[in-house]
Design a protein around this motif. Structure first.
Motif, PDB file in Angstrom:
ATOM      1  N   VAL A 117      -9.215  30.187  -6.500  1.00 61.83           N
ATOM      2  CA  VAL A 117      -8.124  30.142  -5.510  1.00 61.83           C
ATOM      3  C   VAL A 117      -8.649  29.640  -4.165  1.00 61.83           C
ATOM      4  CG1 VAL A 117      -6.530  31.566  -4.172  1.00 61.83           C
ATOM      5  CG2 VAL A 117      -6.727  31.896  -6.643  1.00 61.83           C
ATOM      6  N   GLU A 118      -9.817  30.096  -3.767  1.00 66.17           N
ATOM      7  CA  GLU A 118     -10.395  29.653  -2.488  1.00 66.17           C
ATOM      8  C   GLU A 118     -10.736  28.156  -2.539  1.00 66.17           C
ATOM      9  OE1 GLU A 118     -11.431  29.767   1.385  1.00 66.17           O
ATOM     10  OE2 GLU A 118     -10.493  31.395   0.216  1.00 66.17           O
ATOM     11  N   LEU A 119     -11.301  27.707  -3.645  1.00 70.01           N
ATOM     12  CA  LEU A 119     -11.599  26.278  -3.807  1.00 70.01           C
ATOM     13  C   LEU A 119     -10.312  25.459  -3.770  1.00 70.01           C
ATOM     14  CD1 LEU A 119     -14.274  26.582  -6.640  1.00 70.01           C
ATOM     15  CD2 LEU A 119     -14.702  25.751  -4.321  1.00 70.01           C
ATOM     16  N   SER A 120      -9.263  26.001  -4.374  1.00 68.95           N
ATOM     17  CA  SER A 120      -7.966  25.323  -4.371  1.00 68.95           C
ATOM     18  C   SER A 120      -7.412  25.182  -2.960  1.00 68.95           C
ATOM     19  CB  SER A 120      -6.980  26.101  -5.256  1.00 68.95           C
ATOM     20  OG  SER A 120      -5.678  25.556  -5.173  1.00 68.95           O
ATOM     21  N   LYS A 121      -7.508  26.252  -2.160  1.00 69.36           N
ATOM     22  CA  LYS A 121      -7.014  26.211  -0.782  1.00 69.36           C
ATOM     23  C   LYS A 121      -7.738  25.151   0.041  1.00 69.36           C
ATOM     24  CE  LYS A 121      -5.594  31.086  -0.520  1.00 69.36           C
ATOM     25  NZ  LYS A 121      -5.893  32.399   0.111  1.00 69.36           N
ATOM     26  N   GLN A 122      -9.033  25.011  -0.190  1.00 69.03           N
ATOM     27  CA  GLN A 122      -9.839  24.054   0.570  1.00 69.03           C
ATOM     28  C   GLN A 122      -9.852  22.662  -0.066  1.00 69.03           C
ATOM     29  OE1 GLN A 122     -13.709  25.486   1.892  1.00 69.03           O
ATOM     30  NE2 GLN A 122     -13.106  27.602   1.499  1.00 69.03           N
ATOM     31  N   ILE A 224      -4.590  23.889  -9.589  1.00 66.20           N
ATOM     32  CA  ILE A 224      -5.430  24.571 -10.578  1.00 66.20           C
ATOM     33  C   ILE A 224      -4.898  24.275 -11.970  1.00 66.20           C
ATOM     34  CG2 ILE A 224      -6.289  26.804 -11.394  1.00 66.20           C
ATOM     35  CD1 ILE A 224      -5.798  27.864  -8.530  1.00 66.20           C
ATOM     36  N   SER A 225      -5.799  23.876 -12.874  1.00 64.91           N
ATOM     37  CA  SER A 225      -5.425  23.589 -14.259  1.00 64.91           C
ATOM     38  C   SER A 225      -6.368  24.315 -15.197  1.00 64.91           C
ATOM     39  CB  SER A 225      -5.492  22.078 -14.539  1.00 64.91           C
ATOM     40  OG  SER A 225      -4.709  21.337 -13.632  1.00 64.91           O
ATOM     41  N   ALA A 226      -5.948  24.465 -16.440  1.00 65.31           N
ATOM     42  CA  ALA A 226      -6.803  25.058 -17.469  1.00 65.31           C
ATOM     43  C   ALA A 226      -6.585  24.304 -18.769  1.00 65.31           C
ATOM     44  CB  ALA A 226      -6.501  26.537 -17.653  1.00 65.31           C
ATOM     45  N   ALA A 227      -7.651  24.181 -19.562  1.00 75.23           N
ATOM     46  CA  ALA A 227      -7.576  23.451 -20.826  1.00 75.23           C
ATOM     47  C   ALA A 227      -8.169  24.293 -21.946  1.00 75.23           C
ATOM     48  CB  ALA A 227      -8.327  22.120 -20.730  1.00 75.23           C
ATOM     49  N   SER A 228      -7.560  24.182 -23.130  1.00 74.85           N
ATOM     50  CA  SER A 228      -8.049  24.858 -24.334  1.00 74.85           C
ATOM     51  C   SER A 228      -7.520  24.109 -25.541  1.00 74.85           C
ATOM     52  CB  SER A 228      -7.576  26.310 -24.362  1.00 74.85           C
ATOM     53  OG  SER A 228      -7.965  26.945 -25.566  1.00 74.85           O
ATOM     54  N   ASP A 229      -8.396  23.906 -26.559  1.00 74.21           N
ATOM     55  CA  ASP A 229      -8.002  23.222 -27.792  1.00 74.21           C
ATOM     56  C   ASP A 229      -7.410  21.844 -27.512  1.00 74.21           C
ATOM     57  OD1 ASP A 229      -8.785  25.338 -29.477  1.00 74.21           O
ATOM     58  OD2 ASP A 229      -6.908  26.389 -29.070  1.00 74.21           O
ATOM     59  N   THR A 240      -1.397  33.637 -13.607  1.00 75.80           N
ATOM     60  CA  THR A 240      -1.488  32.938 -14.890  1.00 75.80           C
ATOM     61  C   THR A 240      -2.945  32.640 -15.243  1.00 75.80           C
ATOM     62  OG1 THR A 240       0.652  31.899 -14.446  1.00 75.80           O
ATOM     63  CG2 THR A 240      -0.675  30.947 -16.212  1.00 75.80           C
ATOM     64  N   LEU A 241      -3.723  32.243 -14.249  1.00 74.50           N
ATOM     65  CA  LEU A 241      -5.141  31.964 -14.491  1.00 74.50           C
ATOM     66  C   LEU A 241      -5.859  33.227 -14.956  1.00 74.50           C
ATOM     67  CD1 LEU A 241      -7.583  30.099 -14.365  1.00 74.50           C
ATOM     68  CD2 LEU A 241      -7.842  30.719 -11.950  1.00 74.50           C
ATOM     69  N   ARG A 242      -5.530  34.356 -14.361  1.00 72.39           N
ATOM     70  CA  ARG A 242      -6.158  35.617 -14.758  1.00 72.39           C
ATOM     71  C   ARG A 242      -5.835  35.946 -16.223  1.00 72.39           C
ATOM     72  NH1 ARG A 242      -4.793  38.045 -10.697  1.00 72.39           N
ATOM     73  NH2 ARG A 242      -6.734  38.140  -9.523  1.00 72.39           N
ATOM     74  N   ARG A 243      -4.599  35.693 -16.631  1.00 70.57           N
ATOM     75  CA  ARG A 243      -4.206  35.952 -18.024  1.00 70.57           C
ATOM     76  C   ARG A 243      -4.963  35.037 -18.981  1.00 70.57           C
ATOM     77  NH1 ARG A 243      -1.091  33.459 -21.503  1.00 70.57           N
ATOM     78  NH2 ARG A 243      -0.253  32.024 -19.938  1.00 70.57           N
TER      79      ARG A 243
END
Length: 267
Positions: A117-122, A224-229, A240-243
Motif C-alpha cells: 500500500v505504501e509503495l502504491s501511494k508513492q 495494485i495487481s495480483a496474478a495466479s495460474d 482484497t490483497l490481504r484475502r
C-alpha cells in the motif's frame, strides 16, 4: 449398440473426457492451442489426400506427421512440464510448504500489505513473488540472496528507485524474503492488454510456469495487481490483497484465489 454400454464404459469415457478437459484448460490461450489447431488441419489434410488417392501429397503429409510428433514433444515442453507439476501438486502427493501458524501468518501478511500500500501511494514499481508448492529456487539464483525476515521496511527499501535491487522481483518463501533483483520469464499470452508493461508480464509469466502468486505495483499509476495460474486481477484494495495472500499461504482452507480472469480499467 447403446445397450452394450456398461458402467465401466461410462467410467472410462468420463475419465477420458476429464483428462481432455484438463489438457484443454492447461493449453488454453497459449501458443500450444494454436499448434494443436495446426496439427488437426494436418490430420484432416492427410486423410483427405488418402481418400483422394493423392499419393505423393499423402506420403509427404504422413512423413511430416511422423516428424511432427517428435517436434511436438520439444515444442510442448513448457506445457508438459506444467501438466506434470499440476499432477505433482496434488493434495494426495504433497503437503503445503507454506503453512504458518495463524498469528505469524497474520503478522506477515499485514507487513506485506502495509508495504504494498505504501509503495502504491508513492507510485513505486514493485514485483513480489510468493513461492508455493512448485520450487522456484533456480529463479532465486538470478538475483541477490537475502534470506531475511519479512518486514514492511525491508520490502519498501528494496524497491526504492535507483537502488541496486529495485529493478527485479522479490521472491518470498514461507516467512522469508529469499532473494531480490530476480529475473523472471515473461508471459507468452498473446491476448494480454497492451497497457501491461514488463513488470506485469513477468508477474504473469512466473504464474504460468508455476503455482506461485505474484503481487505487482504499477510504477505509472500505483495500481495494485495480483496474478495466479496465469490470471491477473487489477486495481486491488488492501482488503482484497490481504484475502489473496491468505489464500496463497492457506490454500487448503480457501476457495480458488481468483474467480475472475480480468478486472481491467484504462490506466
Amino acid at each position: 449398440m447403446f445397450l452394450n454400454i456398461g458402467v465401466r464404459d461410462v467410467i472410462d469415457m468420463t475419465i477420458v473426457a476429464f483428462v481432455f478437459y484438463k489438457l484443454f484448460m492447461l493449453i488454453r490461450e497459449t501458443r500450444a492451442e494454436q499448434l494443436i489447431k495446426g496439427l488437426l488441419v494436418l490430420l484432416i489434410a492427410t486423410k483427405l489426400s488418402e481418400w483422394s488417392r493423392l499419393y505423393v501429397t499423402n506420403w509427404i503429409l504422413r512423413n511430416t506427421m511422423t516428424l511432427g510428433m517428435i517436434a511436438l514433444l520439444i515444442v510442448f515442453q513448457p506445457e508438459l512440464r506444467r501438466a506434470l507439476e499440476y499432477i505433482g501438486r496434488s493434495k494426495f502427493l504433497t503437503k503445503s510448504i507454506v503453512e504458518l501458524a495463524d498469528e505469524d501468518l497474520t503478522q506477515k501478511i499485514n507487513e506485506i500489505v502495509e508495504a504494498v500500500v505504501e509503495l502504491s501511494k508513492q507510485k513505486i514499481g514493485a514485483l513480489i513473488i510468493f513461492e508455493r508448492e512448485t520450487g522456484i529456487g533456480d529463479l532465486m539464483e538470478t538475483g541477490t540472496r537475502i534470506n531475511g525476515d519479512i518486514s514492511t521496511g525491508l520490502l519498501i527499501n528494496i524497491f526504492i528507485p535507483n537502488t541496486p535491487l529495485h529493478d527485479g522481483a522479490v521472491i518470498v518463501r514461507k516467512d522469508k524474503i529469499m532473494a531480490a533483483g530476480c529475473v523472471l520469464p515473461l508471459s507468452e499470452n498473446p491476448h494480454l492488454s497492451k497497457t501491461l508493461g514488463t513488470r506485469h508480464r513477468a508477474g504473469l509469466g512466473i504464474t504460468e510456469r508455476s503455482d506461485a502468486v505474484a503481487v505487482i505495483v504499477s510504477e505509472e499509476t500505483g495500481a495494485i495487481s495480483a496474478a495466479s495460474d496465469g490470471k491477473l486481477s487489477r486495481f486491488l484494495d488492501a482488503k482484497t490483497l490481504r484475502r489473496i495472500l491468505k489464500n496463497a499461504y492457506k490454500p487448503e482452507d480457501q476457495k480458488p484465489l481468483f474467480n475472475w480472469k480480468w478486472r481491467q480499467k484504462d490506466e
